[in-house]
Design an enzyme around this catalytic site. Structure first.
Site, PDB file in Angstrom:
ATOM      1  N   HIS A  41      -0.417   6.852  49.809  1.00 54.85           N
ATOM      2  CA  HIS A  41      -0.338   5.568  49.106  1.00 54.85           C
ATOM      3  C   HIS A  41      -0.060   5.905  47.641  1.00 54.85           C
ATOM      4  CE1 HIS A  41      -2.650   4.686  52.730  1.00 54.85           C
ATOM      5  NE2 HIS A  41      -2.362   3.394  52.573  1.00 54.85           N
ATOM      6  N   ASP A 161      -5.241   7.144  49.420  1.00 50.61           N
ATOM      7  CA  ASP A 161      -5.721   6.284  48.321  1.00 50.61           C
ATOM      8  C   ASP A 161      -5.239   4.848  48.536  1.00 50.61           C
ATOM      9  OD1 ASP A 161      -6.643   5.394  45.867  1.00 50.61           O
ATOM     10  OD2 ASP A 161      -5.002   6.281  44.719  1.00 50.61           O
TER      11      ASP A 161
END
Ligand SMILES: C[S@@+](CC[C@H](N)C(=O)[O-])C[C@H]1O[C@@H](n2cnc3c(N)ncnc32)[C@H](O)[C@@H]1O
Length: 275
Positions: A41, A161
């Site tokens: 991410h 993340d």
């Protein structure tokens, strides 16, 4: 997908996450053998702290700006140097995880970045520029845990993340880790998470560690005591298969970050090995 990291870039949680990421990159680079970083991410890569999004929340004031005005000393400052090197390289903009990875890897290393938001994706491509070591993919990060593993180098760091906009995100992390472990059991996995409620966080961490079935290091950082429905004041990172020096380093680094970022009599840190 409403989340835009530009509103939060450089806040206390970014400082915590990126300072640890920089230590892990540095420890991995202590051996010559190449490694690959996979950022499931990735975000936009570079954030303008004077821009509209950052100005609206002002979160960098209690994060990177506060740190730079109150730098720790001694061993903790030494440990922060790789992170500070990346921060200074892109100042006055703030580097997200992709630029920190790009700054702290070597010619023999490789990087893959996944980002699904179209605007963030094109900003990310622009931030990274031309670099033959880098692949940017408009790919779902959870799919990447299947399709990009194992890396051909057989050494790697996977940063997970997600935005945690959806209450199911912790479950997705546990499922994703379980899947990833089948393909790449020796990888170093870094899972960032918000701490909103101690009880729910404990349960989520137990579930992820059980899914991993590997040694892990639980790192947490609180700048005020969390309050139900209050702003985010506590954050964590779970390092699965952590490099062996990471625990000792975090025992020096995190209390120093607390001194720099928390108000004088508040805040707490946790460095706990989970085997
Ligand atoms: C917390 S931000 C990433 C911040 C970045 N890792 C850093 O430290 O600078 C999360 C990002 O994930 C993106 N995203 C959300 N769901 C995704 C998915 N399923 N796959 C890939 N990216 C996703 C969002 O658009 C957002 O840019």
């Amino acid at each position: 997908m409403n989340y835009r990291h530009g509103y939060h870039a450089g806040n206390f949680a970014d400082v915590f996450k990126h300072a640890i990421l920089a230590r892990v990159l540095t420890l991995m680079a202590a051996k010559d053998a190449p490694f690959r970083v996979i950022d499931t991410h990735a975000g936009a890569g570079r954030y303008d702290l004077d821009g509209e999004h950052a100005k609206k929340t002002g979160e960098a004031e209690s994060g990177i700006h506060k740190l730079l005005a109150n730098l720790p000393h001694g061993a903790a400052l030494e440990l922060l140097q790789p992170y500070l090197h990346a921060v200074k390289k892109f100042a006055p903009a703030y580097p997200g995880s992709p630029l920190i990875m790009q700054a702290l890897t070597r010619t023999q290393d490789a990087m893959a970045f996944c980002e699904l938001h179209p605007e963030e994706f094109s900003a990310l491509e622009k931030s990274l520029g031309r670099d033959r070591r880098v692949k940017t993919l408009a790919l779902d990060g959870w799919t990447a845990l299947k399709s990009l593993l194992p890396p051909k180098e057989r050494r790697g760091i996977v940063l997970i993340d997600p935005p945690y906009e959806d209450p199911a995100e912790f479950r997705r992390v546990a499922d994703g880790i379980e899947e990833a472990m089948r393909r790449f059991a020796t990888g170093v996995y870094l899972v960032w998470y918000p701490v909103k409620n101690r009880h729910d966080t404990d349960a989520a961490i137990r579930r992820i560690v059980r899914a991993a079935g590997k040694p892990a290091l639980r790192l947490e950082f609180e700048i005020h005591r969390p309050q139900t429905d209050g702003p985010l004041v506590a954050t964590g990172m779970l390092a699965i298969n952590p490099p062996w020096k990471l625990k000792e380093e975090c025992e020096t680094l995190l209390p120093a970050l607390r001194q720099s970022l928390a108000s004088a009599d508040r805040g707490a840190v946790l460095v706990e090995a989970l085997d």
